[in-house]
Design a protein around this motif. Structure first.
Motif, short mmCIF file in Angstrom:
data_model
loop_
_atom_site.label_atom_id
_atom_site.label_comp_id
_atom_site.label_asym_id
_atom_site.label_seq_id
_atom_site.Cartn_x
_atom_site.Cartn_y
_atom_site.Cartn_z
N GLN A 205 0.92 -1.32 0.08
CA GLN A 205 0.26 0.05 -0.01
C GLN A 205 0.85 1.23 -0.14
OE1 GLN A 205 -3.18 0.26 3.22
NE2 GLN A 205 -3.09 -2.05 3.15
N LEU A 206 0.49 2.32 -0.62
CA LEU A 206 1.02 3.42 -0.93
C LEU A 206 0.70 4.47 0.43
CD1 LEU A 206 3.20 5.53 -2.42
CD2 LEU A 206 1.07 6.38 -3.26
N CYS A 207 1.69 4.51 1.51
CA CYS A 207 1.60 5.14 2.88
C CYS A 207 2.31 6.33 3.15
CB CYS A 207 1.61 3.83 3.85
SG CYS A 207 0.33 2.68 3.61
N LYS A 208 1.93 7.01 4.16
CA LYS A 208 2.89 7.99 4.44
C LYS A 208 3.79 7.80 5.74
CE LYS A 208 0.96 12.41 5.15
NZ LYS A 208 0.33 13.22 5.78
N TYR A 209 5.01 8.04 5.46
CA TYR A 209 6.38 7.64 6.37
C TYR A 209 6.95 8.85 6.82
CZ TYR A 209 5.50 3.07 4.92
OH TYR A 209 4.98 1.75 4.65
N TYR A 210 7.58 8.97 7.90
CA TYR A 210 8.11 10.08 8.32
C TYR A 210 9.73 9.72 8.92
CZ TYR A 210 9.84 13.86 11.76
OH TYR A 210 10.21 15.04 11.97
N SER A 211 10.69 10.30 8.30
CA SER A 211 12.15 9.94 8.64
C SER A 211 13.04 11.51 8.54
CB SER A 211 12.71 8.93 7.46
OG SER A 211 14.08 8.80 7.86
N ASN A 212 13.82 11.36 9.55
CA ASN A 212 14.72 12.58 9.63
C ASN A 212 14.10 13.91 9.46
OD1 ASN A 212 17.34 13.51 10.21
ND2 ASN A 212 18.00 13.30 8.34
N GLY A 213 13.17 14.20 9.79
CA GLY A 213 12.17 15.54 9.41
C GLY A 213 11.38 15.50 8.25
N GLU A 214 11.44 14.43 7.69
CA GLU A 214 10.85 14.47 6.22
C GLU A 214 9.61 13.47 6.14
OE1 GLU A 214 11.86 12.72 1.52
OE2 GLU A 214 13.29 12.33 3.41
N GLU A 215 8.60 13.86 5.32
CA GLU A 215 7.29 12.90 5.22
C GLU A 215 7.49 12.62 3.89
OE1 GLU A 215 3.75 14.59 6.55
OE2 GLU A 215 4.01 14.19 8.90
N PHE A 216 7.14 11.48 3.56
CA PHE A 216 6.95 11.14 2.04
C PHE A 216 6.15 9.76 2.13
CE2 PHE A 216 10.41 8.62 4.31
CZ PHE A 216 10.40 7.59 3.98
N TYR A 217 5.70 9.66 0.86
CA TYR A 217 4.86 8.46 0.44
C TYR A 217 5.69 7.29 -0.12
CZ TYR A 217 0.55 11.07 1.72
OH TYR A 217 -0.22 11.66 2.25
N ALA A 218 5.54 6.13 0.41
CA ALA A 218 6.26 4.78 -0.09
C ALA A 218 5.28 3.62 0.05
CB ALA A 218 7.52 4.76 0.50
N THR A 219 5.99 2.65 -0.58
CA THR A 219 5.39 1.34 -0.48
C THR A 219 6.51 0.31 -0.16
OG1 THR A 219 4.00 1.59 -2.54
CG2 THR A 219 4.08 -0.48 -1.96
N ILE A 220 6.05 -0.71 0.93
CA ILE A 220 6.92 -1.61 1.28
C ILE A 220 7.02 -2.72 0.22
CG2 ILE A 220 7.44 -3.48 2.96
CD1 ILE A 220 5.54 -1.84 5.08
N ILE A 221 8.46 -2.95 -0.14
CA ILE A 221 8.72 -3.99 -1.25
C ILE A 221 9.56 -4.83 -0.69
CG2 ILE A 221 8.35 -2.43 -3.06
CD1 ILE A 221 11.25 -2.35 -3.34
N GLY A 222 9.88 -4.94 0.68
CA GLY A 222 10.89 -6.11 1.18
C GLY A 222 11.45 -5.73 2.66
N VAL A 223 11.88 -6.74 3.23
CA VAL A 223 12.74 -6.67 4.54
C VAL A 223 13.98 -7.51 4.26
CG1 VAL A 223 12.73 -7.29 6.87
CG2 VAL A 223 10.64 -6.70 5.81
N GLN A 224 14.99 -6.58 4.54
CA GLN A 224 16.38 -7.46 4.35
C GLN A 224 16.47 -8.29 5.40
OE1 GLN A 224 19.31 -4.45 3.72
NE2 GLN A 224 18.87 -4.02 1.56
N PRO A 225 17.54 -9.32 5.17
CA PRO A 225 17.71 -10.37 6.36
C PRO A 225 18.08 -9.90 7.58
CG PRO A 225 18.72 -11.11 4.14
CD PRO A 225 18.16 -9.83 3.95
N ILE A 226 18.83 -8.80 7.58
CA ILE A 226 18.92 -8.12 8.83
C ILE A 226 18.09 -7.41 9.49
CG2 ILE A 226 21.72 -8.03 8.41
CD1 ILE A 226 21.35 -5.20 7.73
N GLY A 227 16.82 -7.10 8.75
CA GLY A 227 15.86 -6.50 9.20
C GLY A 227 15.38 -5.08 8.93
N GLU A 228 16.17 -4.68 7.98
CA GLU A 228 16.05 -3.46 7.35
C GLU A 228 14.78 -3.32 6.52
OE1 GLU A 228 20.48 -1.19 7.35
OE2 GLU A 228 19.92 -2.39 5.52
N LEU A 229 14.14 -2.43 6.45
CA LEU A 229 12.88 -2.14 5.71
C LEU A 229 13.27 -1.47 4.36
CD1 LEU A 229 9.79 -2.33 5.92
CD2 LEU A 229 9.64 -0.16 6.64
N VAL A 230 12.54 -2.09 3.25
CA VAL A 230 12.96 -1.43 1.83
C VAL A 230 11.62 -1.01 1.34
CG1 VAL A 230 13.83 -2.24 -0.27
CG2 VAL A 230 14.57 -3.42 1.69
#
Length: 250
Positions: A205-230
């Motif tokens: 789903q295209l959803c809103k995220y917040y990171s380091n003072g920035e809001e942006f829209y994105a879609t989850i496409i994966g999770v890396q083996p070490i747990g990082e969200l892609v």
């Protein structure tokens, strides 16, 4: 393939500072895996990001499990988080039939758009391998009112109209944890990967995220083996985030 059969031993307390703290004491003393510490109330219960875990006495299920996944490399530790998240989801799905049960990355459990469970895993390591893991789980069972500063809590009673005895719930949950842990120890990691990705909250789903003072829209496409969200942003850029580097805007 590693043949591991865990002998789970449950001890129940009226009050403790934190079930994770008690379980960690067992780990430090060299206790075997399988100890389960549960409590009616935690005086200093804690969740992810250093937050306190709010729970009315006797209404919910708060417990910790000592595991020793020494077969996992340090770089593979997120597999344990996946297995535990899936175990809790497996248990909840048996009770909740009218809404989706999902895992909000990295390991909160949601019913619909409301949080019912938090998981805190504290690991220790020996060289390049895991040594011990204290897995803390808090599930809202029978609580119906919550502090105003909790944005979106729910409970099993609110969702189903049925009270669940915490001791019964724990016995069932331990069986679910056992099943997923065996799956992990026997090397069925592709199954865990697939089940985890399919269970991710707001996946695709295209959803809103917040990171380091920035809001942006994105879609989850994966999770890396070490747990990082892609994520793939609305503009098509691929961005990767470690835990605490990005927040869902719900």
């Amino acid at each position: 393939m590693i043949d591991v059969s865990v002998d789970f031993q449950i001890e129940w307390h009226k009050r403790v500072s934190s079930t994770n703290d008690v379980c960690q004491q067992y780990a430090t003393k060299g206790a075997a895996e399988g100890i389960v510490v549960a409590a009616d109330f935690q005086e200093q219960g804690r969740g992810q990001r250093g937050n306190a875990w709010e729970s009315q006495e006797g209404q919910n299920l708060t417990f910790s499990v000592l595991l020793r996944p020494t077969f996992l490399l340090v770089t593979e530790q997120f597999y344990l988080s996946k297995a535990i998240s899936l175990a809790v989801s497996d248990w909840l799905i048996a009770y909740v039939t009218n809404k989706p049960v999902k895992i909000k990355w990295p390991n909160d459990i949601y019913i619909g758009d409301s949080k019912i469970c938090g998981i805190l895993i504290e690991n220790s390591f020996s060289s390049q391998y895991m040594e011990s893991s204290v897995v803390g789980v808090g599930i809202n069972l029978n609580q119906v009112s919550f502090p105003d500063d909790l944005p979106n809590p729910t409970s099993l009673l609110l969702e189903t109209g049925t009270r669940v005895d915490p001791r019964k719930a724990l016995a069932e949950l331990v069986n679910c944890i056992d099943g997923r842990y065996i799956q992990l120890t026997e090397g069925y990691r592709d199954n865990i990967d697939n089940d985890f990705f399919n269970a991710i909250y707001r996946k695709s789903q295209l959803c809103k995220y917040y990171s380091n003072g920035e809001e942006f829209y994105a879609t989850i496409i994966g999770v890396q083996p070490i747990g990082e969200l892609v994520l793939r942003t609305a503009e098509g850029a691929i961005r990767t985030f470690a835990f605490k580097e990005v927040t869902f805007v719900i």
